[in-house]
Design an enzyme around this catalytic site. Structure first.
Site, PDB file in Angstrom:
ATOM      1  N   ASN A   8       0.864  -1.178   0.000  1.00 52.05           N
ATOM      2  CA  ASN A   8       0.000   0.000   0.000  1.00 52.05           C
ATOM      3  C   ASN A   8       0.900   1.226   0.000  1.00 52.05           C
ATOM      4  O   ASN A   8       1.511   1.542   1.015  1.00 52.05           O
ATOM      5  CB  ASN A   8      -0.905  -0.019   1.244  1.00 52.05           C
ATOM      6  CG  ASN A   8      -1.720   1.257   1.363  1.00 52.05           C
ATOM      7  OD1 ASN A   8      -1.834   2.028   0.410  1.00 52.05           O
ATOM      8  ND2 ASN A   8      -2.292   1.484   2.538  1.00 52.05           N
ATOM      9  N   LYS A  10       0.027   4.265  -0.250  1.00 53.21           N
ATOM     10  CA  LYS A  10      -0.623   5.455   0.324  1.00 53.21           C
ATOM     11  C   LYS A  10      -0.421   6.671  -0.590  1.00 53.21           C
ATOM     12  O   LYS A  10      -0.498   6.541  -1.813  1.00 53.21           O
ATOM     13  CB  LYS A  10      -0.076   5.710   1.735  1.00 53.21           C
ATOM     14  CG  LYS A  10      -0.097   4.461   2.609  1.00 53.21           C
ATOM     15  CD  LYS A  10       0.096   4.764   4.060  1.00 53.21           C
ATOM     16  CE  LYS A  10       0.283   3.474   4.813  1.00 53.21           C
ATOM     17  NZ  LYS A  10      -0.065   3.564   6.207  1.00 53.21           N
ATOM     18  N   HIS A  95      -9.781   1.004   4.351  1.00 55.04           N
ATOM     19  CA  HIS A  95      -8.528   1.203   5.074  1.00 55.04           C
ATOM     20  C   HIS A  95      -8.791   2.116   6.273  1.00 55.04           C
ATOM     21  O   HIS A  95      -9.554   3.075   6.193  1.00 55.04           O
ATOM     22  CB  HIS A  95      -7.460   1.813   4.160  1.00 55.04           C
ATOM     23  CG  HIS A  95      -6.101   1.757   4.760  1.00 55.04           C
ATOM     24  ND1 HIS A  95      -5.686   2.658   5.718  1.00 55.04           N
ATOM     25  CD2 HIS A  95      -5.067   0.897   4.593  1.00 55.04           C
ATOM     26  CE1 HIS A  95      -4.450   2.355   6.100  1.00 55.04           C
ATOM     27  NE2 HIS A  95      -4.054   1.276   5.433  1.00 55.04           N
ATOM     28  N   GLU A  97      -7.183   4.438   7.571  1.00 57.77           N
ATOM     29  CA  GLU A  97      -6.930   5.875   7.380  1.00 57.77           C
ATOM     30  C   GLU A  97      -8.150   6.539   6.737  1.00 57.77           C
ATOM     31  O   GLU A  97      -8.494   7.673   7.057  1.00 57.77           O
ATOM     32  CB  GLU A  97      -5.650   6.062   6.551  1.00 57.77           C
ATOM     33  CG  GLU A  97      -4.421   5.745   7.386  1.00 57.77           C
ATOM     34  CD  GLU A  97      -3.208   5.281   6.590  1.00 57.77           C
ATOM     35  OE1 GLU A  97      -3.192   5.390   5.362  1.00 57.77           O
ATOM     36  OE2 GLU A  97      -2.271   4.779   7.239  1.00 57.77           O
ATOM     37  N   GLU A 168      -5.949  -5.317  10.106  1.00 58.07           N
ATOM     38  CA  GLU A 168      -4.930  -4.315  10.384  1.00 58.07           C
ATOM     39  C   GLU A 168      -5.268  -3.594  11.691  1.00 58.07           C
ATOM     40  O   GLU A 168      -6.083  -2.644  11.691  1.00 58.07           O
ATOM     41  CB  GLU A 168      -4.866  -3.283   9.253  1.00 58.07           C
ATOM     42  CG  GLU A 168      -4.530  -3.874   7.907  1.00 58.07           C
ATOM     43  CD  GLU A 168      -3.920  -2.823   6.983  1.00 58.07           C
ATOM     44  OE1 GLU A 168      -2.786  -3.036   6.540  1.00 58.07           O
ATOM     45  OE2 GLU A 168      -4.561  -1.796   6.738  1.00 58.07           O
ATOM     46  N   GLY A 174       1.917   1.871  10.830  1.00 55.33           N
ATOM     47  CA  GLY A 174       2.863   2.977  10.761  1.00 55.33           C
ATOM     48  C   GLY A 174       3.501   3.338  12.088  1.00 55.33           C
ATOM     49  O   GLY A 174       4.139   4.378  12.226  1.00 55.33           O
ATOM     50  N   SER A 213       2.946  -2.611  10.360  1.00 51.96           N
ATOM     51  CA  SER A 213       4.391  -2.620  10.631  1.00 51.96           C
ATOM     52  C   SER A 213       5.076  -3.929  10.227  1.00 51.96           C
ATOM     53  O   SER A 213       5.990  -4.394  10.920  1.00 51.96           O
ATOM     54  CB  SER A 213       4.661  -2.276  12.103  1.00 51.96           C
ATOM     55  OG  SER A 213       4.214  -0.960  12.373  1.00 51.96           O
TER      56      SER A 213
HETATM   57  C1  PEP Z   1      -1.024  -0.031   5.831  1.00 52.37           C
HETATM   58  O1  PEP Z   1      -1.004   1.134   5.456  1.00 52.37           O
HETATM   59  O2  PEP Z   1      -1.938  -0.757   5.425  1.00 52.37           O
HETATM   60  C2  PEP Z   1       0.034  -0.527   6.712  1.00 52.37           C
HETATM   61  C3  PEP Z   1      -0.070  -1.734   7.184  1.00 52.37           C
HETATM   62  O3  PEP Z   1       1.073   0.350   6.979  1.00 52.37           O
HETATM   63  P1  PEP Z   1       2.478  -0.027   7.725  1.00 52.37           P
HETATM   64  O4  PEP Z   1       2.997  -1.280   7.119  1.00 52.37           O
HETATM   65  O5  PEP Z   1       3.350   1.173   7.463  1.00 52.37           O
HETATM   66  O6  PEP Z   1       2.162  -0.199   9.184  1.00 52.37           O
END
Ligand code: PEP
Length: 249
Positions: A8, A10, A95, A97, A168, A174, A213
């Site tokens: 992803n 972003k 997602h 976000e 997630e 993040g 992460s």
């Molecule tokens: C994500 O944006 O779906 C995600 C898992 O980000 P990160 O790997 O940076 O935690």
């Protein structure tokens, strides 16, 4: 069932860096082991350049969002058909976000999920709890609610292989705080059981991928866990070197 190793991106990259990253990624992951698929969810403006860059490689291209209509007066939005026209075969819905920053409701995520599937895009539906919800003992309640609403309008005729659920935990995205193996297995097993409501005996064919992460040094351990069928990676997917190590973990 193949593992789904997904990136992803972003709101990062421009056309040149996207192209260069994908060309390098395609080289690094070749030959891709038979047991996995690789997908990259790129920003809208980069999709045509990305589509050209992944041609002839096994990398699938996805959009990060879509609107649940074919066309119309929806300023700033993008339809599943437009994503397909730009070379996508997949889309992300729900997602965290977008839920948190753009205020997307569980029901709206459900509408997008069903419409995108109906129009032929495969969907990765993201669900996950905040730290406050986890600490209040509401993990399963939150996952069940997001999953039920996210899949509410999906026609029974849609093959389960076209849907992936990304678990997630919001507190792990993040932040560098990866969920532990016990937490991941508990959440994924709960999601697998919940999937029986929609898919009955075919629930085992829906992929459940972990996101939060994921890095080259923890990916192998994570994909070996029960009911983990891949990963969705943010930060560590931006460089071909680190994402290729995850994709091949
Ligand atoms: C994500 O944006 O779906 C995600 C898992 O980000 P990160 O790997 O940076 O935690």
């Amino acid at each position: 069932m193949k593992l789904l190793m997904a990136a992803n991106w972003k709101m990062y990259k421009n056309q040149e860096s996207a192209r260069a990253t994908l060309v390098e990624l395609a080289t690094r992951i070749a030959p891709l082991p038979q047991d996995r698929e690789v997908a990259v969810f790129a920003p809208f403006t980069l999709l045509p350049a990305c589509a050209a860059a992944v041609q002839g490689s096994p990398i699938r291209l996805g959009g990060q969002n879509c609107y649940p209509e074919s066309e119309g007066a929806f300023t700033g939005e993008i339809s599943p058909g437009m994503l397909q026209d730009a070379g996508c075969t997949l889309v992300l819905t729900g997602h965290s976000e977008r839920r948190a920053i753009l205020g997307e409701s569980d029901e709206f995520v459900g509408q997008k999920t069903a419409f995108a599937l109906q129009l032929g895009l495969d969907v990765v539906l993201c669900i996950g709890e905040t730290l406050a919800q986890r600490e209040a003992g509401k993990l399963e309640e939150v996952l069940a609610r997001q999953l039920a609403a996210g899949l509410a309008d999906v026609p029974a005729s849609v093959p389960p292989q076209r849907i992936s659920i990304a678990y997630e935990p919001v507190w792990a995205i993040g932040t560098g705080k990866v969920a532990g193996p016990v937490e991941i297995v508990a959440a994924h097993t709960a999601v697998r059981h919940m999937l029986h409501n929609n898919f009955k005996e075919n629930a085992s064919q829906v992929r459940i991928v972990y996101g939060g992460s994921v890095k080259p040094d923890n990916a192998k351990e994570i994909i070996a866990l029960d009911n983990v069928n891949g990963v969705l990676v943010g930060g560590a997917s931006l460089q071909a070197e680190s994402f290729s190590r995850i994709a091949l973990a």
